[in-house]
Design a protein around this motif. Structure first.
Motif, mmCIF file in Angstrom:
data_model
loop_
_atom_site.group_PDB
_atom_site.id
_atom_site.type_symbol
_atom_site.label_atom_id
_atom_site.label_comp_id
_atom_site.label_asym_id
_atom_site.label_seq_id
_atom_site.Cartn_x
_atom_site.Cartn_y
_atom_site.Cartn_z
ATOM 1 N N GLN A 77 0.854 -1.190 0.000
ATOM 2 C CA GLN A 77 0.000 0.000 0.000
ATOM 3 C C GLN A 77 0.888 1.238 0.000
ATOM 4 O O GLN A 77 2.018 1.211 0.471
ATOM 5 C CB GLN A 77 -0.909 0.024 1.226
ATOM 6 C CG GLN A 77 -1.905 -1.112 1.241
ATOM 7 C CD GLN A 77 -2.779 -1.079 2.476
ATOM 8 O OE1 GLN A 77 -2.437 -0.484 3.484
ATOM 9 N NE2 GLN A 77 -3.920 -1.723 2.390
ATOM 10 N N ASN A 78 0.360 2.310 -0.512
ATOM 11 C CA ASN A 78 1.072 3.596 -0.581
ATOM 12 C C ASN A 78 2.374 3.503 -1.368
ATOM 13 O O ASN A 78 3.341 4.194 -1.073
ATOM 14 C CB ASN A 78 1.351 4.151 0.829
ATOM 15 C CG ASN A 78 0.083 4.430 1.583
ATOM 16 O OD1 ASN A 78 -0.893 4.902 1.010
ATOM 17 N ND2 ASN A 78 0.071 4.113 2.855
ATOM 18 N N CYS A 102 -5.789 19.028 5.941
ATOM 19 C CA CYS A 102 -4.682 18.059 5.898
ATOM 20 C C CYS A 102 -4.129 17.866 7.308
ATOM 21 O O CYS A 102 -4.118 18.786 8.123
ATOM 22 C CB CYS A 102 -3.578 18.546 4.977
ATOM 23 S SG CYS A 102 -4.065 18.673 3.240
ATOM 24 N N TYR A 123 -1.133 14.267 5.352
ATOM 25 C CA TYR A 123 -2.133 13.362 4.793
ATOM 26 C C TYR A 123 -3.346 14.206 4.428
ATOM 27 O O TYR A 123 -3.869 14.949 5.258
ATOM 28 C CB TYR A 123 -2.505 12.282 5.814
ATOM 29 C CG TYR A 123 -3.354 11.200 5.233
ATOM 30 C CD1 TYR A 123 -2.802 10.235 4.399
ATOM 31 C CD2 TYR A 123 -4.720 11.154 5.485
ATOM 32 C CE1 TYR A 123 -3.581 9.239 3.847
ATOM 33 C CE2 TYR A 123 -5.503 10.162 4.934
ATOM 34 C CZ TYR A 123 -4.929 9.203 4.116
ATOM 35 O OH TYR A 123 -5.701 8.219 3.566
ATOM 36 N N SER A 124 -3.789 14.110 3.183
ATOM 37 C CA SER A 124 -4.880 14.968 2.706
ATOM 38 C C SER A 124 -6.240 14.284 2.862
ATOM 39 O O SER A 124 -6.317 13.055 2.928
ATOM 40 C CB SER A 124 -4.662 15.338 1.239
ATOM 41 O OG SER A 124 -5.075 14.278 0.403
ATOM 42 N N ASP A 127 -7.030 11.352 0.644
ATOM 43 C CA ASP A 127 -6.280 10.117 0.889
ATOM 44 C C ASP A 127 -4.981 10.000 0.106
ATOM 45 O O ASP A 127 -4.617 8.918 -0.357
ATOM 46 C CB ASP A 127 -7.159 8.881 0.639
ATOM 47 C CG ASP A 127 -8.327 8.801 1.604
ATOM 48 O OD1 ASP A 127 -8.167 9.231 2.768
ATOM 49 O OD2 ASP A 127 -9.394 8.327 1.197
#
Length: 148
Positions: A77-78, A102, A123-124, A127
């Protein structure tokens, strides 16, 4: 009023810089690369590459077992990790992002790849992660990738 932010790069997590470099070179014609950097604070190895259209990618590989990005590799992930912007006023840009919803996920820390300039991650609400780099003068130094 939004602070002056200028796009710098798209961050991609990989297990090894040479594997990431080889893949991007073969698939999307990333042919110019900076030197690689090891950042003991972030616990990563990084290298920047540029494609023919001028898009800049940052490859990020863990430099030790406890690296924050090791979780991304393990969970898969990410991997498309962050979008980075330069600013000449990190505090103002950070306040702007926080006012927009954020969440700061790191404190401002110096980054080896940017000559010790401060970076901070957010982190917005959409996502994805935004990296702010407090530096607008220096640029990445790219060289053609030697053919294997």
């Amino acid at each position: 009023m939004a602070p002056d932010l200028s796009f710098d790069h798209l961050g991609l997590v990989c297990s090894d810089l040479s594997l990431g470099r080889s893949f991007l070179s073969r698939t999307i014609s990333v042919g110019d690369w900076t030197a690689s950097f090891t950042d003991p604070i972030q616990k990563v190895h990084v290298q920047f590459g540029r494609d023919r259209g001028g898009m800049v990618y940052e490859l990020i590989a863990p430099s030790e077992t406890g690296s924050p990005i090791a979780k991304s590799l393990k969970s898969r992930q990410n991997i498309l990790n962050h979008v980075a912007y330069r600013t000449n006023d990190l505090a103002a840009a950070a306040a702007h992002l926080e006012a927009a919803g954020c969440l700061a996920v790191s404190m401002p820390d110096p980054a080896v790849a940017f000559g010790g300039a401060l970076i901070q991650f957010f982190y917005s609400p959409l996502d994805f992660i935004i990296e702010l780099i407090e530096q607008d003068q220096s640029r990445h130094i790219f060289e053609p990738l030697p053919q294997d």
